[in-house]
Design a protein around this motif. Sequence first.
Motif, PDB file in Angstrom:
ATOM      1  N   ALA A 153       0.816  -1.208   0.000  1.00 36.20           N
ATOM      2  CA  ALA A 153       0.000   0.000   0.000  1.00 36.20           C
ATOM      3  C   ALA A 153       0.851   1.260   0.000  1.00 36.20           C
ATOM      4  O   ALA A 153       0.365   2.346  -0.351  1.00 36.20           O
ATOM      5  N   SER A 154       2.107   1.148   0.389  1.00 36.60           N
ATOM      6  CA  SER A 154       2.982   2.318   0.474  1.00 36.60           C
ATOM      7  C   SER A 154       3.823   2.535  -0.785  1.00 36.60           C
ATOM      8  O   SER A 154       4.613   3.474  -0.841  1.00 36.60           O
ATOM      9  N   LEU A 155       3.654   1.683  -1.805  1.00 36.29           N
ATOM     10  CA  LEU A 155       4.537   1.758  -2.965  1.00 36.29           C
ATOM     11  C   LEU A 155       4.215   2.925  -3.889  1.00 36.29           C
ATOM     12  O   LEU A 155       5.119   3.521  -4.477  1.00 36.29           O
ATOM     13  N   VAL A 156       2.938   3.242  -4.044  1.00 36.82           N
ATOM     14  CA  VAL A 156       2.528   4.312  -4.957  1.00 36.82           C
ATOM     15  C   VAL A 156       2.551   5.644  -4.212  1.00 36.82           C
ATOM     16  O   VAL A 156       2.055   5.742  -3.092  1.00 36.82           O
ATOM     17  N   GLY A 157       3.116   6.644  -4.850  1.00 41.92           N
ATOM     18  CA  GLY A 157       3.156   7.962  -4.238  1.00 41.92           C
ATOM     19  C   GLY A 157       4.437   8.254  -3.489  1.00 41.92           C
ATOM     20  O   GLY A 157       4.553   9.291  -2.835  1.00 41.92           O
ATOM     21  N   ARG A 158       5.416   7.354  -3.570  1.00 41.12           N
ATOM     22  CA  ARG A 158       6.681   7.568  -2.868  1.00 41.12           C
ATOM     23  C   ARG A 158       7.660   8.408  -3.673  1.00 41.12           C
ATOM     24  O   ARG A 158       8.587   8.973  -3.119  1.00 41.12           O
ATOM     25  N   ASP A 159       7.469   8.466  -4.996  1.00 39.78           N
ATOM     26  CA  ASP A 159       8.406   9.186  -5.850  1.00 39.78           C
ATOM     27  C   ASP A 159       8.116  10.682  -5.807  1.00 39.78           C
ATOM     28  O   ASP A 159       6.979  11.110  -6.055  1.00 39.78           O
ATOM     29  N   PRO A 160       9.106  11.509  -5.526  1.00 40.88           N
ATOM     30  CA  PRO A 160       8.868  12.941  -5.375  1.00 40.88           C
ATOM     31  C   PRO A 160       8.536  13.663  -6.676  1.00 40.88           C
ATOM     32  O   PRO A 160       7.936  14.725  -6.653  1.00 40.88           O
ATOM     33  N   ALA A 161       8.906  13.105  -7.818  1.00 39.18           N
ATOM     34  CA  ALA A 161       8.645  13.764  -9.103  1.00 39.18           C
ATOM     35  C   ALA A 161       8.163  12.721 -10.099  1.00 39.18           C
ATOM     36  O   ALA A 161       8.942  12.157 -10.870  1.00 39.18           O
ATOM     37  N   VAL A 162       6.859  12.472 -10.094  1.00 36.55           N
ATOM     38  CA  VAL A 162       6.298  11.443 -10.968  1.00 36.55           C
ATOM     39  C   VAL A 162       6.456  11.808 -12.429  1.00 36.55           C
ATOM     40  O   VAL A 162       6.619  10.942 -13.293  1.00 36.55           O
ATOM     41  N   GLU A 163       6.428  13.101 -12.743  1.00 35.96           N
ATOM     42  CA  GLU A 163       6.535  13.503 -14.151  1.00 35.96           C
ATOM     43  C   GLU A 163       7.854  13.049 -14.761  1.00 35.96           C
ATOM     44  O   GLU A 163       7.921  12.739 -15.952  1.00 35.96           O
ATOM     45  N   LEU A 164       8.921  12.960 -13.954  1.00 39.84           N
ATOM     46  CA  LEU A 164      10.197  12.461 -14.464  1.00 39.84           C
ATOM     47  C   LEU A 164      10.123  10.965 -14.714  1.00 39.84           C
ATOM     48  O   LEU A 164      10.687  10.451 -15.684  1.00 39.84           O
ATOM     49  N   GLN A 165       9.420  10.252 -13.830  1.00 37.64           N
ATOM     50  CA  GLN A 165       9.233   8.819 -14.029  1.00 37.64           C
ATOM     51  C   GLN A 165       8.469   8.547 -15.321  1.00 37.64           C
ATOM     52  O   GLN A 165       8.754   7.601 -16.042  1.00 37.64           O
ATOM     53  N   LEU A 166       7.503   9.396 -15.624  1.00 33.88           N
ATOM     54  CA  LEU A 166       6.669   9.173 -16.805  1.00 33.88           C
ATOM     55  C   LEU A 166       7.410   9.430 -18.104  1.00 33.88           C
ATOM     56  O   LEU A 166       6.976   8.986 -19.163  1.00 33.88           O
ATOM     57  N   THR A 167       8.535  10.151 -18.042  1.00 34.08           N
ATOM     58  CA  THR A 167       9.334  10.378 -19.245  1.00 34.08           C
ATOM     59  C   THR A 167      10.381   9.295 -19.454  1.00 34.08           C
ATOM     60  O   THR A 167      11.075   9.296 -20.468  1.00 34.08           O
ATOM     61  N   SER A 168      10.503   8.382 -18.506  1.00 31.68           N
ATOM     62  CA  SER A 168      11.481   7.304 -18.611  1.00 31.68           C
ATOM     63  C   SER A 168      11.039   6.289 -19.666  1.00 31.68           C
ATOM     64  O   SER A 168       9.836   6.080 -19.886  1.00 31.68           O
ATOM     65  N   PRO A 169      11.999   5.633 -20.356  1.00 31.82           N
ATOM     66  CA  PRO A 169      11.628   4.601 -21.334  1.00 31.82           C
ATOM     67  C   PRO A 169      10.838   3.451 -20.704  1.00 31.82           C
ATOM     68  O   PRO A 169      10.030   2.812 -21.375  1.00 31.82           O
ATOM     69  N   THR A 170      11.075   3.179 -19.419  1.00 29.91           N
ATOM     70  CA  THR A 170      10.327   2.146 -18.714  1.00 29.91           C
ATOM     71  C   THR A 170       9.064   2.753 -18.127  1.00 29.91           C
ATOM     72  O   THR A 170       9.122   3.775 -17.427  1.00 29.91           O
ATOM     73  N   ARG A 171       7.935   2.169 -18.417  1.00 28.22           N
ATOM     74  CA  ARG A 171       6.678   2.716 -17.931  1.00 28.22           C
ATOM     75  C   ARG A 171       6.649   2.687 -16.399  1.00 28.22           C
ATOM     76  O   ARG A 171       7.126   1.752 -15.770  1.00 28.22           O
ATOM     77  N   TYR A 172       6.056   3.725 -15.838  1.00 28.19           N
ATOM     78  CA  TYR A 172       6.025   3.887 -14.387  1.00 28.19           C
ATOM     79  C   TYR A 172       5.328   2.710 -13.710  1.00 28.19           C
ATOM     80  O   TYR A 172       5.747   2.247 -12.652  1.00 28.19           O
ATOM     81  N   ARG A 173       4.261   2.201 -14.327  1.00 29.23           N
ATOM     82  CA  ARG A 173       3.543   1.092 -13.700  1.00 29.23           C
ATOM     83  C   ARG A 173       4.403  -0.172 -13.651  1.00 29.23           C
ATOM     84  O   ARG A 173       4.270  -0.971 -12.731  1.00 29.23           O
ATOM     85  N   LEU A 174       5.286  -0.346 -14.640  1.00 33.66           N
ATOM     86  CA  LEU A 174       6.194  -1.492 -14.595  1.00 33.66           C
ATOM     87  C   LEU A 174       7.214  -1.334 -13.468  1.00 33.66           C
ATOM     88  O   LEU A 174       7.602  -2.304 -12.821  1.00 33.66           O
ATOM     89  N   THR A 175       7.635  -0.100 -13.241  1.00 35.29           N
ATOM     90  CA  THR A 175       8.539   0.165 -12.122  1.00 35.29           C
ATOM     91  C   THR A 175       7.877  -0.188 -10.804  1.00 35.29           C
ATOM     92  O   THR A 175       8.481  -0.831  -9.934  1.00 35.29           O
ATOM     93  N   LEU A 176       6.614   0.188 -10.659  1.00 38.55           N
ATOM     94  CA  LEU A 176       5.896  -0.114  -9.423  1.00 38.55           C
ATOM     95  C   LEU A 176       5.634  -1.615  -9.283  1.00 38.55           C
ATOM     96  O   LEU A 176       5.661  -2.150  -8.177  1.00 38.55           O
ATOM     97  N   LEU A 177       5.400  -2.281 -10.396  1.00 36.21           N
ATOM     98  CA  LEU A 177       5.229  -3.739 -10.342  1.00 36.21           C
ATOM     99  C   LEU A 177       6.527  -4.418  -9.905  1.00 36.21           C
ATOM    100  O   LEU A 177       6.497  -5.418  -9.178  1.00 36.21           O
ATOM    101  N   ARG A 178       7.654  -3.882 -10.329  1.00 33.17           N
ATOM    102  CA  ARG A 178       8.929  -4.428  -9.868  1.00 33.17           C
ATOM    103  C   ARG A 178       9.054  -4.264  -8.354  1.00 33.17           C
ATOM    104  O   ARG A 178       9.518  -5.164  -7.663  1.00 33.17           O
ATOM    105  N   ARG A 179       8.659  -3.104  -7.858  1.00 31.23           N
ATOM    106  CA  ARG A 179       8.747  -2.874  -6.414  1.00 31.23           C
ATOM    107  C   ARG A 179       7.787  -3.794  -5.651  1.00 31.23           C
ATOM    108  O   ARG A 179       8.096  -4.258  -4.553  1.00 31.23           O
ATOM    109  N   MET A 180       6.641  -4.045  -6.241  1.00 29.67           N
ATOM    110  CA  MET A 180       5.716  -4.986  -5.610  1.00 29.67           C
ATOM    111  C   MET A 180       6.313  -6.386  -5.595  1.00 29.67           C
ATOM    112  O   MET A 180       6.208  -7.123  -4.605  1.00 29.67           O
TER     113      MET A 180
END
Length: 231
Positions: free
Chosen positions: A65-92
Motif C-alpha cells: 500500500a505504500s509503494l505508490v506515491g513515494r516518488d517525489p517527481a512522478v513527471e520524471l518517471q513518466l518520461t522514462s523509457p520504462t513505464r512507471y507502472r512497470l517500475t511499481l510492479l517491480r517494487r511490488m
Amino acid sequence: MKPLTLWQYEARRAGWAALLGPPIAIALGLAAAAANPLPGDASTARILLGTLEMAVPLAAGVACASLVGRDPAVELQLTSPTRYRLTLLRRMAVTLGWTAVFAGPAAIVLVATGWWARWPENHGAFVGQLTWVAPTLGLSGAGFAAAALFRSPGAAGALVTTLWAIQQFFAGLAQESRPGRLLYLFATTRGTAPDDWTANRLTLLGAAGALTALAVVVLGRSERLLREEDE
C-alpha cells in the motif's frame, strides 16, 4: 543499469515498511508462541501458523500500500523509457519476494519440526502453504490497488489494516455468507465451513490477480498521475 543494481535500487525505493515488516511479524509471532499460556501443542501450533496467516499478510499488504506515491517527481518517471507502472510492479515483486524470503523458510521449519502437523486444520505440508501465500497475495493486491486509486500511502494502508481488523474481530459476521467465507483471510487458523478451504484460497488468489490488474490499468493513466501530482 545492471539487473542486480536495478533490483537493489527498487528494494531501497520500496521502503523500510517492505524490508522490516516480514521479519518483525515473524519475530513477534515466535515471541507470542513462546509466551503462550494455553496448554497443549495445538494452541502453540495455531499461534505459529497464525503468524504466517495473519501477521505476514498484514505486513506485506501495508508495504504494498505504500509503494505508490513515494516518488517525489512522478513527471520524471513518466518520461522514462520504462513505464512507471512497470517500475511499481517491480517494487511490488521485490516486496512480495522479500516477504517470501522470511515466510517460506519459517513454514519449512514448522513442517520439519512437526509443529505444522500439530494444528489439525493444517491441510498438508505442500498445499497447506496456501495458508500464508493466499492471504499475503490477497491483501497485497488490495493494498496496491488502493494505493493506485487513492494515490495516498496513508489512505491505502488504513484500508488494508481496516479490512484485516474487521475480519479478525468480526470473524463470525464475515463468514455468515458464502462470498464472505470465500474472501475470509484466516480460514486455516480461525476456521471456515467444511469443504470451503480450497475454494477460499483460490478465491483470494483470483482476487489478488484482479486487484493487481486494476492497479496496472489505473497507473497507466498518466494524465491522472500528473494531475494529482500538481495538486
